[in-house]
Design an enzyme around this catalytic site. Sequence first.
Site, PDB file in Angstrom:
ATOM      1  N   GLU A  94       0.832  -1.216   0.000  1.00 39.01           N
ATOM      2  CA  GLU A  94       0.000   0.000   0.000  1.00 39.01           C
ATOM      3  C   GLU A  94       0.863   1.260   0.000  1.00 39.01           C
ATOM      4  OE1 GLU A  94      -3.345   0.285  -0.499  1.00 39.01           O
ATOM      5  OE2 GLU A  94      -2.985  -1.801  -0.994  1.00 39.01           O
ATOM      6  N   HIS A  97       2.082   2.015  -3.475  1.00 36.73           N
ATOM      7  CA  HIS A  97       1.098   2.729  -4.318  1.00 36.73           C
ATOM      8  C   HIS A  97       1.194   4.238  -4.071  1.00 36.73           C
ATOM      9  CE1 HIS A  97      -1.138  -0.413  -6.316  1.00 36.73           C
ATOM     10  NE2 HIS A  97      -1.560  -0.980  -5.204  1.00 36.73           N
ATOM     11  N   GLU A 156      -0.362  -2.507 -10.131  1.00 38.17           N
ATOM     12  CA  GLU A 156      -0.276  -3.577  -9.131  1.00 38.17           C
ATOM     13  C   GLU A 156       1.093  -4.247  -9.155  1.00 38.17           C
ATOM     14  OE1 GLU A 156      -2.059  -4.546  -6.597  1.00 38.17           O
ATOM     15  OE2 GLU A 156      -3.339  -2.853  -7.008  1.00 38.17           O
TER      16      GLU A 156
HETATM   17 ZN   LIG Z   1      -2.367  -2.781  -4.891  1.00 36.27          ZN
END
Ligand SMILES: [Zn+2]
Length: 238
Positions: A94, A97, A156
């Site tokens: 996270e 990101h 991702e």
């Molecule tokens: Zn992710």
Amino acid sequence: MPEGQEIALGSQAYHETISNEPASKNTRLSNLVNRVGQRIAAVSGRNDYQWEFRLISSPTQNAFCLPGGKVAIYEGILPVCEDEAGLAVVMSHEIAHALARHGGERMSQNLAVDGVKMMAEKLTGDYAARKKQILMEAYRVGSKYGVLLPYSRKQESEADHIGLTLMAKAGYDPAAAPSFWTRFGSLAKGQQMPEFMSTHPADQRRANDLMALMEEANVLYAQAKEKHNRGESLLTSA
Ligand SMILES: [Zn+2]
């Protein structure tokens, strides 16, 4: 949107979220979340962020990081993590990101789509509120704020790679990453799909891609100043 503005909105959105969702009463687990977060932050290259790590009292299986290093973990995801290294997988993913500003692109798109509507809202003073809401949606914060869209496959993969690097540098065994995703993928059967999974398809390809990065991650892990291996277990509640 300039990064400074994104960080200011991230901070505002984070404080709104935590004022609506109570903190965990479990001191041991809250301290553990903070400890893992601080170790990842220390190797993130962003000492300028005002990092914050909050464990939220909720069975929701989710986690997020807003721009500027505002991280929230929901209690429900801890058993899936199994141990500190598993938690480091989720948190570093996270955080990756946010470091890569993946929400920013989507936010710009949403702002463009909403441009006409926002012009009207600006006149009524709702402009700032709508902008903050779009930022929260862009970083997948809380389903009540809107439909949670997954990041792109490319984002991702990038977050998996950066996340793996971060956890290894922070001293957590990177082998926990592919095993986390395999375990997470096997959870779906016959249950309500966890929030985190609805935006993170835990397929074999993800685990395979991580396995392919393991040699590089192990080099970083070997160089880590302190090694915590898998850390403490999260399967005991005390
Ligand atoms: Zn992710």
